[in-house]
Write a protein that holds these residues in place. Structure first.
Motif, PDB file in Angstrom:
ATOM      1  N   VAL A   1     -10.469   3.627 -19.329  1.00  0.00           N
ATOM      2  CA  VAL A   1     -10.006   2.830 -19.185  1.00  0.00           C
ATOM      3  C   VAL A   1      -8.742   2.008 -19.127  1.00  0.00           C
ATOM      4  CG1 VAL A   1     -10.545  -0.094 -19.792  1.00  0.00           C
ATOM      5  CG2 VAL A   1     -12.074   2.264 -19.337  1.00  0.00           C
ATOM      6  N   SER A   2      -7.990   2.475 -20.189  1.00  0.00           N
ATOM      7  CA  SER A   2      -6.529   2.128 -20.229  1.00  0.00           C
ATOM      8  C   SER A   2      -5.208   2.894 -18.950  1.00  0.00           C
ATOM      9  CB  SER A   2      -6.033   2.770 -22.214  1.00  0.00           C
ATOM     10  OG  SER A   2      -5.804   4.504 -21.621  1.00  0.00           O
ATOM     11  N   LEU A   3      -5.405   4.248 -18.784  1.00  0.00           N
ATOM     12  CA  LEU A   3      -4.763   5.178 -17.994  1.00  0.00           C
ATOM     13  C   LEU A   3      -5.145   4.410 -16.632  1.00  0.00           C
ATOM     14  CD1 LEU A   3      -5.767   9.123 -19.243  1.00  0.00           C
ATOM     15  CD2 LEU A   3      -3.532   7.595 -18.954  1.00  0.00           C
ATOM     16  N   LEU A   4      -6.270   3.814 -16.527  1.00  0.00           N
ATOM     17  CA  LEU A   4      -6.554   3.592 -15.267  1.00  0.00           C
ATOM     18  C   LEU A   4      -6.088   2.141 -14.828  1.00  0.00           C
ATOM     19  CD1 LEU A   4     -10.318   4.501 -14.502  1.00  0.00           C
ATOM     20  CD2 LEU A   4      -7.890   4.862 -13.079  1.00  0.00           C
ATOM     21  N   ASN A   5      -5.806   1.183 -15.736  1.00  0.00           N
ATOM     22  CA  ASN A   5      -5.237   0.237 -15.933  1.00  0.00           C
ATOM     23  C   ASN A   5      -3.636  -0.032 -15.488  1.00  0.00           C
ATOM     24  OD1 ASN A   5      -7.431  -2.336 -16.160  1.00  0.00           O
ATOM     25  ND2 ASN A   5      -7.585  -1.905 -17.729  1.00  0.00           N
ATOM     26  N   GLN A   6      -2.741   1.049 -16.350  1.00  0.00           N
ATOM     27  CA  GLN A   6      -2.083   1.310 -16.587  1.00  0.00           C
ATOM     28  C   GLN A   6      -1.877   1.862 -14.665  1.00  0.00           C
ATOM     29  OE1 GLN A   6      -0.173   4.018 -19.537  1.00  0.00           O
ATOM     30  NE2 GLN A   6      -1.207   3.508 -20.896  1.00  0.00           N
ATOM     31  N   THR A   7      -2.570   2.329 -14.285  1.00  0.00           N
ATOM     32  CA  THR A   7      -2.365   3.181 -12.987  1.00  0.00           C
ATOM     33  C   THR A   7      -2.047   2.153 -11.759  1.00  0.00           C
ATOM     34  OG1 THR A   7      -3.021   5.078 -13.330  1.00  0.00           O
ATOM     35  CG2 THR A   7      -2.653   4.695 -11.099  1.00  0.00           C
ATOM     36  N   CYS A   8      -2.853   0.813 -11.789  1.00  0.00           N
ATOM     37  CA  CYS A   8      -3.633  -0.137 -11.237  1.00  0.00           C
ATOM     38  C   CYS A   8      -2.174  -1.264 -11.757  1.00  0.00           C
ATOM     39  CB  CYS A   8      -4.910  -0.791 -11.738  1.00  0.00           C
ATOM     40  SG  CYS A   8      -6.206   0.157 -11.027  1.00  0.00           S
ATOM     41  N   HIS A   9      -1.932  -1.195 -12.719  1.00  0.00           N
ATOM     42  CA  HIS A   9      -0.648  -2.438 -12.692  1.00  0.00           C
ATOM     43  C   HIS A   9       0.516  -1.283 -12.215  1.00  0.00           C
ATOM     44  CE1 HIS A   9      -2.781  -4.933 -15.358  1.00  0.00           C
ATOM     45  NE2 HIS A   9      -2.797  -4.826 -16.263  1.00  0.00           N
ATOM     46  N   ARG A  10       0.889  -0.853 -12.186  1.00  0.00           N
ATOM     47  CA  ARG A  10       2.038   0.327 -12.103  1.00  0.00           C
ATOM     48  C   ARG A  10       1.707   0.145  -9.731  1.00  0.00           C
ATOM     49  NH1 ARG A  10       4.227   5.404 -14.305  1.00  0.00           N
ATOM     50  NH2 ARG A  10       6.601   4.674 -13.046  1.00  0.00           N
ATOM     51  N   LEU A  11       0.858   0.670  -9.569  1.00  0.00           N
ATOM     52  CA  LEU A  11       0.308   0.108  -7.972  1.00  0.00           C
ATOM     53  C   LEU A  11       0.528  -0.835  -7.396  1.00  0.00           C
ATOM     54  CD1 LEU A  11      -2.149   3.000  -7.308  1.00  0.00           C
ATOM     55  CD2 LEU A  11       0.231   2.806  -6.754  1.00  0.00           C
ATOM     56  N   ASP A  12       0.634  -2.462  -8.255  1.00  0.00           N
ATOM     57  CA  ASP A  12      -0.080  -3.342  -7.809  1.00  0.00           C
ATOM     58  C   ASP A  12       1.321  -4.123  -7.506  1.00  0.00           C
ATOM     59  OD1 ASP A  12      -2.432  -3.752  -7.859  1.00  0.00           O
ATOM     60  OD2 ASP A  12      -2.316  -5.077  -9.830  1.00  0.00           O
ATOM     61  N   ASP A  13       2.822  -3.138  -8.101  1.00  0.00           N
ATOM     62  CA  ASP A  13       4.529  -3.329  -7.860  1.00  0.00           C
ATOM     63  C   ASP A  13       4.786  -2.763  -6.668  1.00  0.00           C
ATOM     64  OD1 ASP A  13       4.200  -4.978  -9.550  1.00  0.00           O
ATOM     65  OD2 ASP A  13       4.494  -3.677 -11.449  1.00  0.00           O
ATOM     66  N   ILE A  14       3.995  -1.762  -6.598  1.00  0.00           N
ATOM     67  CA  ILE A  14       5.026  -0.962  -5.491  1.00  0.00           C
ATOM     68  C   ILE A  14       3.808  -0.512  -4.156  1.00  0.00           C
ATOM     69  CG2 ILE A  14       4.756   1.412  -4.547  1.00  0.00           C
ATOM     70  CD1 ILE A  14       5.003   2.639  -7.144  1.00  0.00           C
ATOM     71  N   CYS A  15       2.507  -2.199  -4.095  1.00  0.00           N
ATOM     72  CA  CYS A  15       1.778  -2.097  -2.694  1.00  0.00           C
ATOM     73  C   CYS A  15       3.511  -3.005  -1.924  1.00  0.00           C
ATOM     74  CB  CYS A  15       0.950  -3.006  -2.784  1.00  0.00           C
ATOM     75  SG  CYS A  15      -0.615  -1.237  -3.355  1.00  0.00           S
ATOM     76  N   ALA A  16       3.146  -4.010  -2.751  1.00  0.00           N
ATOM     77  CA  ALA A  16       4.136  -5.143  -2.670  1.00  0.00           C
ATOM     78  C   ALA A  16       5.626  -4.602  -1.856  1.00  0.00           C
ATOM     79  CB  ALA A  16       5.054  -6.043  -3.299  1.00  0.00           C
ATOM     80  N   MET A  17       5.498  -3.313  -1.821  1.00  0.00           N
ATOM     81  CA  MET A  17       6.985  -2.644  -1.137  1.00  0.00           C
ATOM     82  C   MET A  17       6.451  -2.314   0.392  1.00  0.00           C
ATOM     83  SD  MET A  17       9.155  -0.495  -4.484  1.00  0.00           S
ATOM     84  CE  MET A  17       9.529  -2.483  -6.238  1.00  0.00           C
ATOM     85  N   ASP A  18       5.263  -1.695  -0.309  1.00  0.00           N
ATOM     86  CA  ASP A  18       4.348  -0.414   1.027  1.00  0.00           C
ATOM     87  C   ASP A  18       2.958  -0.842   0.902  1.00  0.00           C
ATOM     88  OD1 ASP A  18       4.124   0.849   2.960  1.00  0.00           O
ATOM     89  OD2 ASP A  18       4.832   3.075   2.091  1.00  0.00           O
ATOM     90  N   GLU A  19       2.709  -1.419   1.909  1.00  0.00           N
ATOM     91  CA  GLU A  19       1.335  -2.274   2.034  1.00  0.00           C
ATOM     92  C   GLU A  19       0.076  -0.612   1.973  1.00  0.00           C
ATOM     93  OE1 GLU A  19       1.083  -5.221   5.327  1.00  0.00           O
ATOM     94  OE2 GLU A  19       2.009  -6.727   3.512  1.00  0.00           O
ATOM     95  N   ARG A  20       0.701   0.746   3.061  1.00  0.00           N
ATOM     96  CA  ARG A  20       0.163   1.549   2.915  1.00  0.00           C
ATOM     97  C   ARG A  20      -0.357   2.534   1.718  1.00  0.00           C
ATOM     98  NH1 ARG A  20       3.704   5.583   6.331  1.00  0.00           N
ATOM     99  NH2 ARG A  20       5.205   5.011   4.230  1.00  0.00           N
ATOM    100  N   LEU A  21      -0.110   1.440   0.622  1.00  0.00           N
ATOM    101  CA  LEU A  21      -1.000   1.993  -0.660  1.00  0.00           C
ATOM    102  C   LEU A  21      -2.202   1.129  -1.198  1.00  0.00           C
ATOM    103  CD1 LEU A  21       2.451   2.750  -3.053  1.00  0.00           C
ATOM    104  CD2 LEU A  21       0.977   4.488  -1.588  1.00  0.00           C
ATOM    105  N   LEU A  22      -1.983   0.194  -0.204  1.00  0.00           N
ATOM    106  CA  LEU A  22      -2.746  -0.483  -0.966  1.00  0.00           C
ATOM    107  C   LEU A  22      -4.553  -0.415  -0.517  1.00  0.00           C
ATOM    108  CD1 LEU A  22      -2.418  -4.131   1.715  1.00  0.00           C
ATOM    109  CD2 LEU A  22      -2.591  -3.255  -1.323  1.00  0.00           C
ATOM    110  N   PRO A  23      -5.039   0.997   0.149  1.00  0.00           N
ATOM    111  CA  PRO A  23      -6.592   1.287   0.088  1.00  0.00           C
ATOM    112  C   PRO A  23      -6.749   2.870  -1.204  1.00  0.00           C
ATOM    113  CG  PRO A  23      -5.310   1.964   2.280  1.00  0.00           C
ATOM    114  CD  PRO A  23      -4.319   0.790   1.737  1.00  0.00           C
TER     115      PRO A  23
END
Length: 556
Positions: free
Chosen positions: A243-265
C-alpha cells in the motif's frame, strides 16, 4: 381375391404366369405333372418355410409373386394400413429364394420379415390340404374347427385375456413364495445395515464438506501464519508495504501527469490497483478474524471422518458413495417389505382372477355347445349327400370345471360319428374308413369355409377317396361355394373338374436333358378333351367325349 400368380425357376417350373378369376377354378393334369406346384409356390408367398432345393436345378434363385385384389377385403386393407404397406386396392406378395437356402420377403415392394407374410396371408387366402382328414382325428383340431365355425372371437379373446391375467399372477405368487426364505435372510441383513447407516445419518455431499472443513482446521496454524504474513506485506508492516509503495508511486505520477497527459491511463491503473490491494487487505483481515479455531470442532470432524471411512470399507464403496449406497439399501429393504405385502394381496387377487376366468370359460363353453349342435346337424346333412345315407355326426363338448385353466377354456371337444343305423356314435378314428373320413373332412371344410371371411379358398386334392355319384355332389358343393368365394381346386375327378367355371391344365415336358412343368388355361374344346381323358384314360373316344359334354352341360 388372388388375381395373378407368377412362378420363376421353382422346382421343375421355368416360368409360369397365371391370371386367375372369381368363381371355381379347377386344376387337373397327368400324374406326376406337378398339379400342386402352383399351390406350393403360393404357400411360399404366404410365408411357408423355404429351402434351397426348391430352386430349379441350374438356377441361382426362385422368384414367386402373388397379386391380390383388396376390393372386398377390408381386413387385409386395415392390416396393410396399420403396417404402413397399403398401396391402392392391390397387394403384391413376393418371395425370393436362393440356391443356398436364403430367402427374402416383400409386401408391395417393401422388404418384410417372413412372419408378416404369414400374418397377412391368413387374411388373403385359406388353403385346405389333401391331408386335412388326418388332422381331423386330433382333438385340438376338432376344437379349432368348432371355434372357427362359431366365430366367437370376442369370447375366445376374453377367455385368453382372463387366463393370461390369472397365469401371470400365479407365476408371480409362485416366484414370491419360492424366494421367501432368501428374501427373509436378505431382509435381516438389510435391516441391520440400514439401521447402522440410519444412526450415522450421513447426508448427501456431507463427506466432501467434512473433508474440506477438517483439512482447514487441521492446518489452521499454517493458515493463520500465512494470512498474518500477507497482512504485513499488504499494509500492516512497519516498514515498506504494498500500500505504501503504491501510494508513493501514485503521488509521483500525479505530478508527472500534469506534464504529460499520456501517463494518465497508467496512473489510473495504479490507482485501481491500490484500491484492489486495500480491499484484499480488508477481506483477508475479515477472514482471519472469523476463522474458527475450535479444537472440539476438529475432534468432532475427525471422528465423523474416521467413521465415514470405516463404514465405506465395511460396505465396499468409496466414502463419497456412502450416502447413495445407504439410499439404495433402504430402497431394496422397502421393496422386500412390499413383496411381503404383495404376497398377501396376491392370494386374494388370484382367487378373484380365477373366478373371472371361470366366468369367461363358461360363456365360451355355452357358445361352443350351442354351435356344436348346429354344426353337427349341417355336417350330418352334408355327409348323407356324400354317399353316407345313414351318417350322423355328433359334436360332444364336455366342460371340465376341475381341469387346469388354459387359454382355450376348459372344454374337451370330440367329434363322434355313426355310419350305420343302430350303432352308437364313436370317435372318428374307430368308426370311419379312409374314404368316409375324407368325405366327412370335405364336408366340414366346405361348411366352415362358408363362415370364414377369407375371399379365396384352395382345395388341394381334398377329394381323394371319392368317386362316382359322390364326386358329382362334391363338385356341386364346390361350385356353389364358388358363387360367393374364389375357389381353386386341384383334382383328379372329372365330376369335380366339370363343375368349374375355369379350367387349368398342368403338363410336364422333357427333352431328355431337362424337365419342365407348364400350365395353360383350357378353352371349351380343351376342357372337353381333358374331361374325356379323365373319364377314359389316355385314349379319347366318342363315348368319353359325349360323357364329358354331359358333365359340362350339367354344370351350366
Amino acid at each position: 381375391m388372388l388375381t395373378q400368380l407368377t412362378v420363376q425357376n421353382f422346382a421343375i417350373v421355368r416360368f409360369l404366369e397365371l391370371e386367375l378369376h372369381a368363381g371355381m377354378t379347377c386344376i387337373t393334369g397327368e400324374t406326376g405333372a406337378g398339379k400342386s406346384i402352383a399351390i406350393d409356390a403360393l404357400g411360399l408367398c404366404l410365408g411357408e418355410r423355404a429351402e434351397g432345393n426348391m430352386v430349379r436345378p441350374g438356377a441361382e434363385r426362385s422368384e414367386l409373386t402373388a397379386r391380390f385384389s383388396l376390393e372386398r377385403n377390408p381386413a387385409a386393407r386395415l392390416w396393410l394400413q396399420q403396417h404402413e404397406l397399403l398401396q391402392e386396392d392391390e397387394c403384391l406378395l413376393r418371395r425370393v429364394i436362393t440356391a443356398e437356402g436364403r430367402s427374402r420377403a416383400y409386401i408391395n415392394g417393401t422388404p418384410v420379415p417372413v412372419t408378416q407374410l404369414r400374418s397377412l396371408g391368413q387374411l388373403l387366402i385359406n388353403i385346405h390340404g389333401q391331408h386335412a382328414h388326418q388332422l381331423l382325428l386330433r382333438a385340438e383340431h376338432q376344437l379349432t374347427i368348432l371355434d372357427a365355425y362359431a366365430g366367437h372371437q370376442e369370447l375366445l379373446q376374453g377367455t385368453r385375456n382372463a387366463y393370461q391375467q390369472w397365469r401371470q399372477s400365479q407365476s408371480e405368487l409362485q416366484r414370491l413364495e419360492q424366494e421367501r426364505s432368501q428374501r427373509d435372510a436378505r431382509r435381516q441383513l438389510l435391516e441391520y445395515q440400514v439401521d447402522e447407516l440410519d444412526q450415522f445419518a450421513l447426508q448427501d455431499g456431507e463427506f466432501e464438506e467434512i473433508e474440506t472443513e477438517h483439512s482447514r482446521l487441521a492446518n489452521r496454524g499454517e493458515i493463520v501464519e500465512a494470512c498474518q504474513a500477507s497482512l504485513e506485506l499488504l499494509q500492516d508492516g512497519d516498514d515498506i508495504t504494498l500500500v505504501s509503495l503504491l501510494n508513493q508511486t501514485c503521488h509521483r505520477l500525479d505530478d508527472i501527469c500534469a506534464m504529460d497527459e499520456r501517463l494518465l491511463p497508467v496512473n489510473q491503473m495504479l490507482q485501481e490497483a491500490l484500491i484492489q490491494v486495500q480491499e484484499s487487505h480488508q477481506e483477508l483481515r475479515h477472514y482471519l478474524d472469523s476463522l474458527d479455531l475450535d479444537p472440539e470442532r476438529l475432534s468432532l470432524l475427525d471422528e465423523r471422518l474416521s467413521r465415514s471411512m470405516a463404514l465405506s470399507r465395511k460396505h465396499h464403496v468409496r466414502p463419497q458413495a456412502l450416502y447413495a449406497h445407504h439410499q439404495q439399501l433402504a430402497s431394496e429393504l422397502a421393496a422386500l417389505s412390499a413383496d411381503d405385502a404383495r404376497l398377501d394381496s396376491l392370494r386374494d387377487e388370484l382367487g378373484h382372477l380365477h373366478a373371472h376366468y371361470i366366468e369367461q370359460a363358461h360363456r365360451l363353453s355355452a357358445s361352443r355347445q350351442r354351435h356344436a349342435e348346429e354344426l353337427a346337424q349341417r355336417i350330418s346333412s352334408r355327409i348323407q349327400a356324400l354317399a353316407m345315407p345313414h351318417g350322423q355326426l355328433t359334436i360332444q363338448v364336455q366342460p371340465h370345471a376341475d381341469a387346469t385353466p388354459s387359454a382355450l377354456g376348459q372344454d374337451l371337444v370330440e367329434f363322434l360319428v355313426t355310419t350305420n343305423p343302430g350303432q352308437p356314435p364313436q370317435a372318428l378314428a374307430k368308426v370311419a374308413s379312409g374314404g368316409e373320413l375324407s368325405r366327412i373332412s370335405l364336408a366340414i371344410q366346405v361348411i366352415t369355409a362358408e363362415r370364414i371371411a377369407t375371399p379365396s379358398l384352395i382345395f388341394d386334392e381334398v377329394d381323394v377317396g371319392i368317386s362316382g355319384p359322390t364326386a358329382n355332389v362334391v363338385g356341386k358343393l364346390l361350385r356353389e361355394l364358388g358363387r360367393s368365394t374364389q375357389v381353386l381346386v386341384v383334382t383328379h375327378l372329372p365330376q369335380v373338374a366339370g363343375q368349374g367355371h375355369h379350367h387349368l391344365f398342368v403338363s410336364k415336358h422333357s427333352d431328355g436333358h431337362e424337365t419342365e412343368t407348364l400350365m395353360q388355361r383350357l378353352d371349351k374344346q380343351g376342357r372337353l378333351d381333358e374331361l374325356a381323358r379323365l373319364l377314359g384314360g389316355d385314349q379319347i373316344t366318342r363315348n368319353t367325349l359325349a360323357n364329358a359334354r354331359e358333365l359340362l352341360q350339367a354344370a351350366e
